[in-house]
Motif scaffolding. Structure first.
Motif, PDB file in Angstrom:
ATOM      1  N   CYS A   1       0.854  -1.187   0.000  1.00 36.30           N
ATOM      2  CA  CYS A   1       0.000   0.000   0.000  1.00 36.30           C
ATOM      3  C   CYS A   1       0.889   1.236   0.000  1.00 36.30           C
ATOM      4  O   CYS A   1       1.767   1.364   0.860  1.00 36.30           O
ATOM      5  N   VAL A   2       0.637   2.133  -0.934  1.00 35.21           N
ATOM      6  CA  VAL A   2       1.391   3.377  -1.038  1.00 35.21           C
ATOM      7  C   VAL A   2       0.440   4.512  -0.693  1.00 35.21           C
ATOM      8  O   VAL A   2      -0.656   4.602  -1.239  1.00 35.21           O
ATOM      9  N   GLN A   3       0.884   5.372   0.219  1.00 36.85           N
ATOM     10  CA  GLN A   3       0.036   6.463   0.686  1.00 36.85           C
ATOM     11  C   GLN A   3       0.852   7.749   0.748  1.00 36.85           C
ATOM     12  O   GLN A   3       1.930   7.786   1.330  1.00 36.85           O
ATOM     13  N   HIS A   4       0.322   8.807   0.151  1.00 31.56           N
ATOM     14  CA  HIS A   4       0.921  10.136   0.244  1.00 31.56           C
ATOM     15  C   HIS A   4       0.795  10.612   1.687  1.00 31.56           C
ATOM     16  O   HIS A   4      -0.242  10.444   2.318  1.00 31.56           O
ATOM     17  N   MET A   5       1.843  11.209   2.223  1.00 35.94           N
ATOM     18  CA  MET A   5       1.811  11.689   3.603  1.00 35.94           C
ATOM     19  C   MET A   5       2.230  13.160   3.657  1.00 35.94           C
ATOM     20  O   MET A   5       3.229  13.543   3.067  1.00 35.94           O
ATOM     21  N   ASP A   6       1.438  13.954   4.354  1.00 32.40           N
ATOM     22  CA  ASP A   6       1.778  15.323   4.706  1.00 32.40           C
ATOM     23  C   ASP A   6       1.553  15.455   6.200  1.00 32.40           C
ATOM     24  O   ASP A   6       0.444  15.185   6.682  1.00 32.40           O
ATOM     25  N   GLU A   7       2.571  15.843   6.912  1.00 36.77           N
ATOM     26  CA  GLU A   7       2.467  15.941   8.364  1.00 36.77           C
ATOM     27  C   GLU A   7       1.316  16.863   8.767  1.00 36.77           C
ATOM     28  O   GLU A   7       1.209  17.988   8.300  1.00 36.77           O
ATOM     29  N   GLY A   8       0.448  16.357   9.612  1.00 36.77           N
ATOM     30  CA  GLY A   8      -0.652  17.152  10.134  1.00 36.77           C
ATOM     31  C   GLY A   8      -1.841  17.309   9.207  1.00 36.77           C
ATOM     32  O   GLY A   8      -2.792  18.008   9.513  1.00 36.77           O
TER      33      GLY A   8
END
Length: 70
Positions: free
Chosen positions: A48-55
């Motif tokens: 599973c690939v997921q874009h992450m942006d803190e907060g």
């Protein structure tokens, strides 16, 4: 070569676009979850690939997707 299932960016933000998009993606999650279950039952990898942006909560995985459960 061993098959693997790759699930990319099934995130909450996409479900907030509009009602037709939300319904279509909700329907797709049923098929994605079935594919995940099949691959796991056969002992094949699920990635599973997921874009992450803190907060940023919109990057969270859509509830109901079984990708992150064991």
């Amino acid at each position: 070569m061993k098959p693997a299932l790759l699930v990319i960016d099934v995130q909450k933000a996409f479900f907030e676009i509009d009602q037709p998009t939300t319904q279509s993606l909700d329907n797709a999650i049923e098929y994605i979850n079935a594919a995940i279950a099949l691959f796991r039952a056969k002992g094949l990898p699920v990635i599973c690939v997921q874009h992450m942006d803190e907060g940023e909560s919109s990057c969270q995985v859509k509830p109901g997707l079984t990708c992150l459960t064991s």
